[in-house]
Design an enzyme around this catalytic site. Structure first.
Site, PDB file in Angstrom:
ATOM      1  N   CYS A 109       0.841  -1.200   0.000  1.00  0.00           N
ATOM      2  CA  CYS A 109       0.000   0.000   0.000  1.00  0.00           C
ATOM      3  C   CYS A 109       0.871   1.244   0.000  1.00  0.00           C
ATOM      4  O   CYS A 109       1.137   1.842   1.047  1.00  0.00           O
ATOM      5  CB  CYS A 109      -0.937  -0.002   1.206  1.00  0.00           C
ATOM      6  SG  CYS A 109      -2.226   1.261   1.101  1.00  0.00           S
ATOM      7  N   THR A 160     -26.854   2.349   9.460  1.00  0.00           N
ATOM      8  CA  THR A 160     -27.851   1.950   8.471  1.00  0.00           C
ATOM      9  C   THR A 160     -28.680   3.160   8.066  1.00  0.00           C
ATOM     10  O   THR A 160     -28.880   4.086   8.859  1.00  0.00           O
ATOM     11  CB  THR A 160     -28.779   0.846   9.011  1.00  0.00           C
ATOM     12  OG1 THR A 160     -29.703   0.464   7.984  1.00  0.00           O
ATOM     13  CG2 THR A 160     -29.553   1.318  10.224  1.00  0.00           C
ATOM     14  N   TYR A 161     -29.108   3.150   6.818  1.00  0.00           N
ATOM     15  CA  TYR A 161     -30.029   4.168   6.305  1.00  0.00           C
ATOM     16  C   TYR A 161     -31.347   3.505   5.904  1.00  0.00           C
ATOM     17  O   TYR A 161     -32.180   4.114   5.254  1.00  0.00           O
ATOM     18  CB  TYR A 161     -29.401   4.879   5.097  1.00  0.00           C
ATOM     19  CG  TYR A 161     -28.044   5.467   5.397  1.00  0.00           C
ATOM     20  CD1 TYR A 161     -27.913   6.718   6.007  1.00  0.00           C
ATOM     21  CD2 TYR A 161     -26.880   4.759   5.118  1.00  0.00           C
ATOM     22  CE1 TYR A 161     -26.667   7.252   6.298  1.00  0.00           C
ATOM     23  CE2 TYR A 161     -25.627   5.279   5.406  1.00  0.00           C
ATOM     24  CZ  TYR A 161     -25.524   6.518   5.992  1.00  0.00           C
ATOM     25  OH  TYR A 161     -24.295   7.041   6.294  1.00  0.00           O
ATOM     26  N   ASN A 162     -31.462   2.206   6.300  1.00  0.00           N
ATOM     27  CA  ASN A 162     -32.662   1.414   6.003  1.00  0.00           C
ATOM     28  C   ASN A 162     -32.985   1.390   4.517  1.00  0.00           C
ATOM     29  O   ASN A 162     -34.144   1.488   4.114  1.00  0.00           O
ATOM     30  CB  ASN A 162     -33.862   1.934   6.808  1.00  0.00           C
ATOM     31  CG  ASN A 162     -33.629   1.850   8.304  1.00  0.00           C
ATOM     32  OD1 ASN A 162     -33.518   2.865   8.992  1.00  0.00           O
ATOM     33  ND2 ASN A 162     -33.522   0.639   8.814  1.00  0.00           N
ATOM     34  N   THR A 163     -31.928   1.271   3.714  1.00  0.00           N
ATOM     35  CA  THR A 163     -32.115   1.170   2.270  1.00  0.00           C
ATOM     36  C   THR A 163     -31.329  -0.016   1.728  1.00  0.00           C
ATOM     37  O   THR A 163     -30.316  -0.415   2.297  1.00  0.00           O
ATOM     38  CB  THR A 163     -31.640   2.442   1.545  1.00  0.00           C
ATOM     39  OG1 THR A 163     -30.231   2.626   1.785  1.00  0.00           O
ATOM     40  CG2 THR A 163     -32.397   3.672   2.030  1.00  0.00           C
ATOM     41  N   THR A 169     -31.743  -3.877   7.625  1.00  0.00           N
ATOM     42  CA  THR A 169     -30.542  -4.512   7.067  1.00  0.00           C
ATOM     43  C   THR A 169     -29.684  -5.197   8.127  1.00  0.00           C
ATOM     44  O   THR A 169     -28.569  -5.629   7.830  1.00  0.00           O
ATOM     45  CB  THR A 169     -29.684  -3.467   6.334  1.00  0.00           C
ATOM     46  OG1 THR A 169     -29.265  -2.463   7.280  1.00  0.00           O
ATOM     47  CG2 THR A 169     -30.468  -2.808   5.207  1.00  0.00           C
ATOM     48  N   GLU A 216     -23.295   2.460  -0.697  1.00  0.00           N
ATOM     49  CA  GLU A 216     -23.561   1.206  -0.001  1.00  0.00           C
ATOM     50  C   GLU A 216     -22.353   0.278  -0.064  1.00  0.00           C
ATOM     51  O   GLU A 216     -22.070  -0.462   0.890  1.00  0.00           O
ATOM     52  CB  GLU A 216     -24.797   0.538  -0.599  1.00  0.00           C
ATOM     53  CG  GLU A 216     -26.082   1.310  -0.308  1.00  0.00           C
ATOM     54  CD  GLU A 216     -27.291   0.773  -1.060  1.00  0.00           C
ATOM     55  OE1 GLU A 216     -28.329   0.542  -0.411  1.00  0.00           O
ATOM     56  OE2 GLU A 216     -27.194   0.613  -2.298  1.00  0.00           O
TER      57      GLU A 216
END
Length: 466
Positions: A129, A360-363, A372, A437
């Site tokens: 790296c 989480t964004y619940n998507t 999720t 995501e």
């Protein structure tokens, strides 16, 4: 507020190269560029990530107040906005915790002197790296002692950590372990998200004139151009409808698994058997050879042993012992040990773990109002399973239902051999999901990896102390 404003202006203001050197094409400046003999670099690639189109990454100047403050803090620390920050800001809550933890580890009072901390970071370059090498201070190599060279053994096998009273105090050892795991996980994020080299670093710039006839060279050099990116088909030979049905199928599996949970629970014997099966199968998840591997910077001259790297147990006929979280876990054991020997750091790391795990964004792709938690837990526990870490209360049969092979290949490559991650791997899983995501997935991967390494190292230190 003045600092934030200065940071934003300093980052967004273009350098008027034509005023310094002159440009015969646009008529700016004078004719003394040849006299000065200065070569002007221009960035290679487009944007902070090789995997994510620049137009989908937050542009400086369009951020909200929280993100603006994060940009200001990052700029104040480095004198620029680095590419990791510009990608990680997809999730500002995590970025805030990450920057706070990293600042404490590298800059605040602690058992190890500053130049030791940066050398430990450079040791992680065995992941090839070079991006992280360039974040360290190269001139501090001169201050390294044999004490730091001895730490190379710890970097090779964290699980076989042995403290030596004449070399390392326990506080120093814990600080070093935390730094090693921090940089290991950061290397995974760098490769997993395809972070581009900074313009001032190796591989981040070129002096070759651009071959775009519609723009003045000095404009392109300064980034004042808007060349459209070539469209990339992120799902080669896969139709939109096919990838759409992949999302629907994943959500249906989550629903069915939830119903099975509510109806019946597997016995402890069955749970243990499923863990062993998943652990064994994880050894045989290999990535195919790919020519798209990022070139590495050779730093071997700084190390005595340059042969070590990730070794797959399956290829050596070795058995992976099971590490039961019920016997030694972060919450009950590791956290308190770190906080006792390196005050406040345990709290910072714990906060970062919780944010990554619970974020989480619940998507899910195009769907909203989705729980999720089942999927996030499967990803986290699969990584720990690869390290031989078992949760007695988790049904490992869920992993094969929720994570397909292409996703497993990506996960194992990011966690175990991050320098081998390619854009093709990144694009092959979750093809209908947003880039934010996929960055979220990488946050889960790096924090699960860091916790797994810490568990082995801290358990070894605990055994030494007792």
């Amino acid at each position: 507020m003045r600092l934030a404003t200065a940071a934003n202006e300093a980052y967004t203001a273009p350098l008027a190269v034509s005023e310094l050197l002159g440009c015969k094409q646009c008529g700016g400046g004078g004719d003394h560029d040849e006299e000065l003999g200065i070569r002007i670099p221009r960035p290679l690639g487009q944007g902070p990530s090789r995997f994510i189109p620049e137009k989908e990454i937050l542009q400086v100047g369009s951020e909200d107040a929280q993100m603006h403050a994060l940009f200001a803090d990052s700029f104040a620390a480095l004198g620029r906005l680095d590419n990791i920050t510009l990608v990680m800001v997809f999730h500002p809550q995590y970025l805030e915790s990450f920057l706070k933890t990293q600042h404490y580890l590298l800059q605040m009072d602690g058992p190890l002197p500053l130049h030791y901390r940066h050398y430990i970071g450079i040791m992680v370059c065995k992941h090839s790296c070079s991006y992280l090498v360039n974040l360290a201070l190269a001139q501090w190599f001169r201050e390294c002692s044999s004490k730091l060279q001895n730490l190379g053994e710890l970097n090779k096998v964290l699980g076989l950590l042995k403290a030596e009273e004449h070399s390392w105090s326990l506080a120093e050892l814990v600080h070093a372990v935390v730094l090693l795991t921090h940089y290991h996980s950061l290397a995974s994020f760098t490769f997993g998200c395809g972070i581009s080299p900074e313009i001032h670093c190796d591989g981040g710039h070129t002096f070759r004139p651009p071959s775009v006839s519609n723009y003045c060279i000095c404009d392109i050099t300064n980034g004042n151009h808007s060349v459209d990116e070539m469209p990339v088909n992120s799902a080669e030979n896969v139709s939109v409808s096919d990838s759409f049905f992949e999302v629907e199928a994943l959500m249906e599996k989550m629903r069915q698994l939830q119903e099975c949970r509510d109806e019946e629970e597997a016995s402890q014997e069955e749970m243990a058997s499923r863990f062993e099966i998943e652990k064994r199968e994880s050894m045989f998840v290999f990535s195919s050879d790919d020519d798209e591997v990022t070139p590495a910077r050779d730093v071997s001259r700084h190390f005595e042993d340059t042969s070590y790297g990730y070794k797959d147990f399956s290829r050596h006929g070795m058995h992976v012992p099971t590490f039961r979280v019920q016997d030694y876990c972060w919450e009950d054991h590791g956290y308190s040990l770190v906080n006792r020997l390196y005050p406040d750091v345990g709290q910072l790391i714990d906060e970062k773990f919780h944010i990554a795990y619970n974020l989480t964004y619940n998507t899910m792709a195009m769907h909203k109002d989705v729980d999720t938690s089942m999927l996030r837990r499967a990803i986290w526990n699969y990584i720990h399973c690869m390290f031989g870490i078992r949760y007695d209360d988790y049904d490992y049969g869920e992993i094969n239902q929720l994570l397909d092979r292409s996703f497993k290949v990506y996960i194992k490559t990011v966690v175990c051999t991050p320098e081998k991650v390619t854009k093709r791997m990144y694009e092959s899983f979750w093809r209908q999901f947003k880039h934010s995501e996929k960055v979220h997935v990488n946050l889960l991967l790096i924090e699960a990896r860091m916790q797994a390494e810490l568990l082995y190292a801290l358990r070894a230190i605990t055994r030494y102390m007792t």
